[in-house]
Each structure stands twice: as structure tokens, then as C-alpha cells.
Enzyme design. Structure first.
Site, PDB file in Angstrom:
ATOM      1  NE  ARG A  60     -13.493 -12.716   7.548  1.00 16.17           N
ATOM      2  CZ  ARG A  60     -13.209 -13.686   8.425  1.00 16.17           C
ATOM      3  NH1 ARG A  60     -12.104 -14.422   8.267  1.00 16.17           N
ATOM      4  NH2 ARG A  60     -14.001 -13.941   9.448  1.00 16.17           N
ATOM      5  CE1 TYR A 113       5.278  -1.295  -8.851  1.00 15.73           C
ATOM      6  CE2 TYR A 113       4.482  -2.701  -7.076  1.00 15.73           C
ATOM      7  CZ  TYR A 113       4.369  -1.562  -7.848  1.00 15.73           C
ATOM      8  OH  TYR A 113       3.335  -0.688  -7.616  1.00 15.73           O
ATOM      9  CG  ASP A 186       5.934 -10.843  -9.288  1.00 11.88           C
ATOM     10  OD1 ASP A 186       5.341 -11.137 -10.349  1.00 11.88           O
ATOM     11  OD2 ASP A 186       5.651  -9.823  -8.628  1.00 11.88           O
ATOM     12  CE  LYS A 211       0.379  -4.585 -13.184  1.00  7.09           C
ATOM     13  NZ  LYS A 211      -0.007  -4.766 -11.773  1.00  7.09           N
TER      14      LYS A 211
END
Length: 394
Positions: A60, A113, A186, A211
Site C-alpha cells: 500500500r 468531465y 487534467d 485512456k
């Protein structure tokens, strides 16, 4: 800009993307001389002290496969630090929650978005009492008018989803610096190959690795890259301890594999997108095409200045009814109707038909035309893509 020819590293972009010549990749081969770094699935690592101490204790907090990818993505963006997350939204939400305190202030572009818009309005504003102002960021003066001494973060997408609007990164970075605010970009639609926000003054760059970075529609993930050491410490704590939303080792392996072909894929995406955009612009059933590579795009000049290419995302406004538009979508054979983007296959999405809950947006964000079609242009033959559109359009 010549992003792929004049990289900040010693080697050029394509060499950095493949990674074989990068020292960091060799550090994670475990002494076995693998050309491809292995996947480290272990959740824990044997403890040792002194000279025998291990760099990694618990996955983690740190994992060799994830560390290798994070170093690779940082190099591609020309940044000092990289972090990878379980999704693009995880990267976005962690950035906002780590860099903005409850009761703080965010100035955001109004063309973003829909998931990010909901994050800002329902979680940031609704649960953390963060004041969020949405502005048309195509004009930097609108950003300047909304920012004040209490602003913690300026947030933009460029190009934006799904309207393909651009923001002047360098101009907005000057505004952020003047007010001592963090500036996050972004850059998913451009990919690191076609745009370098850190070099233009951004503090933090976000990608949905789902993406273009992965590029094969088989892994969900996100990434944050920064050259700000203090911001990195805040983000790393939130990723590893506060939220624990890191990317799995297997997904790290898939993204690392995808980045190796990123330059070749992006060149092909752009070439095909230009052909599709020009075809659509000439068709009588298309009102408007949103693609920064077209001279008709109102921000074509800005795109040419701050990007080294125009990427593979476009949208267009269909001239007709929703019933006609749905019939057109159903007639397509090469294009696949579906969400997401940036994969090798060509996808089309009509927000009003396919994601009506996300299409219904707040008054503060930019209005999306009901007959807007978002297109992720893939790597098929350009003539076949245009033929498919020609045959399906009524």
C-alpha cells in the site's frame, strides 16, 4: 511546441517512453536482467535493517512495480514526482482533497468531465464546505476575476471533455503564481506526448491512465505528476495512508506496457482524427466539428502554440433529431458506441442518449448540446472510418 523532439530529459520522448535506456527501469529488475520489469504482486516484503534494509515494506505504501511506473510517468511529463491511483477520478479527488482544506476555495473551468463536476459540487462543496467557482476558462481574465488571496487551487481540463475547449496554460499559471495558488491541469485528452503542462507552468498534471497512457481499454487507473516537492508529500500521504487508493501492480504493468507505444499510437490517432474531422466538417448533416487541428476551431492558434499535436479526440454536433441520431449510431459498424476513450478502437458517445444522468449538469457548468457526439478516433484505417460514417449518416 515540439514536445516529442525537445524533451527535458537527455533522451527524446520516444526513447524515454520505451524506457530501456532509463536508469530507473533497471533499478527494478531485481538483479535478474529482465528486459521487461516483472510484476511484484507481494503485499509485504521481508524486513531487514542497516545495509540489508528493503526499499519496500508494504505494497500500500510502496511497491516495486508501481514505483517503476511512477518514475516512468514523471519522466514522460518532465516532472520530479509521480503517483498512480486506482482510477482517474481517484487521482482527481485525491489532488483536490490533499491540496484544498475544508472551507477552502477552488476556481474551476466550467468545461470539465461530468464526474469532476459532480466531485466539485457534491463532495468538495457539499461535504467539505469548499467554495467552488466555475468560469469560462477559455479567457484567462475570467480566471483572474475569480481568484483571490483565499484561492487554494485552479483547475482546468485542456482539451476539455466533451466540448474540446482549450485553456491557455501559461497565462493561467501566471495568475496562479501571482495569487500563490496551486494550478492543476487534467491533460488526459492530449497525453504527455502532445502536451507538457509542467513546462508551461502548471504545478500538478493529472491523467486518467485508462485512456491514452494505457491505450488498450483493459486497465482503469489514474496518475498525478508534479515538480512541487511539498505538493508531492501531501499527495503521497493521501494516496498511501489517508485514502489508500493506489494502482494495483498488474494494472501498473499494463500501463507501463502501454506507454512504450504511446508515441507511435498518438501519431496514428492524430492522423486518423484529422481525416475524420475534415470529413465530418464537409458533411451536410453536421452542424459543427470541435477539433483543435481544424483551422475552424476558435482556439486552433492556441492549440498550435501549446501542443505539439492535436490528439485523437473530437466531437461534433449532429444536424437532426435525437431519433435520427440514434439511428445513425446504430448503423455504425467500425465505430463502437461506448463510454471511455483513448484505446486502439474507435468509439462514439452521445452523452444525452448514453449517459443521461451525467448529461444533466448543473447551471454552473458549460451546456452540452443535446445532439453532441464525442468521438475517440482509434487506429483503424482512416478510409474505413470515414466510409463507416458516410454510410451511417442519414
Amino acid at each position: 511546441m515540439t514536445r516529442h523532439d525537445d524533451h527535458t530529459n537527455e533522451n527524446r520522448f520516444a526513447t524515454v517512453a520505451v524506457g530501456a535506456a532509463e536508469t530507473g527501469m533497471h533499478l527494478h529488475r531485481g538483479g535478474t536482467n529482465d528486459v521487461v520489469p516483472p510484476i511484484h504482486l507481494s503485499t509485504t516484503f521481508e524486513w531487514a535493517s542497516g545495509e540489508e534494509a528493503n526499499e519496500h515494506d508494504y505494497s500500500r505504501e510502496s511497491n516495486p512495480t508501481r514505483a517503476a511506473l511512477e518514475e516512468q510517468l514523471a519522466r514522460l511529463e518532465g516532472g520530479e514526482h509521480g503517483l498512480t491511483f486506482a482510477s482517474g477520478m481517484a487521482a482527481t479527488s485525491t489532488t483536490m482533497l490533499a491540496l484544498v482544506s475544508p472551507g477552502g476555495h477552488i476556481v474551476s473551468s466550467d468545461s470539465i468531465y461530468s464526474g469532476t463536476e459532480k466531485l466539485l459540487t457534491e463532495l468538495a462543496a457539499g461535504h467539505f464546505d469548499i467554495n467552488v467557482d466555475f468560469v469560462d476558462a477559455r479567457d484567462p481574465e475570467n480566471i483572474a476575476a475569480a481568484v483571490d488571496s483565499d484561492t487554494d487551487l485552479i483547475w482546468v481540463e485542456t482539451p476539455s471533455n466533451p466540448l474540446i475547449r482549450l485553456c491557455d496554460i501559461q497565462a493561467i499559471s501566471d495568475i496562479a503564481d501571482a495569487h500563490d495558488a496551486q494550478f492543476g491541469v487534467d491533460s488526459t485528452f492530449a497525453s504527455p506526448y502532445f502536451q507538457a503542462p509542467l513546462e508551461l507552468g502548471a504545478d500538478v498534471v493529472i491523467h486518467s491512465t485508462t485512456k491514452y497512457l494505457n491505450g488498450h481499454s483493459d486497465s482503469i487507473g489514474g496518475a498525478v505528476i508534479t515538480d512541487d516537492g511539498e505538493a508531492f508529500e501531501q499527495l503521497a500521504f493521501a494516496q498511501q495512508v489517508g485514502l489508500g487508493n493506489m494502482l494495483s501492480p498488474f494494472d501498473c504493468y499494463l500501463v507501463a506496457r502501454g506507454t512504450k507505444t504511446l508515441p507511435a499510437r498518438m501519431e496514428h490517432h492524430e492522423k486518423n482524427a484529422m481525416a475524420v474531422a475534415r470529413f465530418l466538417e464537409s458533411h451536410e448533416r453536421v452542424d459543427r466539428v470541435h477539433y483543435p487541428g481544424l483551422e475552424s476551431h476558435p482556439q486552433h492558434e492556441l492549440a498550435s502554440e501549446q501542443m505539439s499535436g492535436y490528439s485523437g479526440m473530437l466531437s461534433f454536433e449532429f444536424d437532426g433529431t435525437l431519433i435520427e441520431l440514434e439511428a445513425f449510431i446504430e448503423e455504425l459498424e467500425v465505430f463502437t458506441p461506448g463510454a471511455s476513450l483513448g484505446g486502439v478502437e474507435s468509439l462514439v458517445e452521445v452523452p444525452s442518449l448514453m449517459i443521461p444522468d451525467e448529461f444533466s449538469r448543473g447551471e454552473a457548468t458549460a451546456e452540452i448540446p443535446e445532439t453532441l457526439v464525442r468521438v475517440s478516433v482509434g487506429l483503424e484505417d482512416a478510409e474505413d472510418l470515414c466510409k463507416d460514417l458516410r454510410t451511417a449518416l442519414p
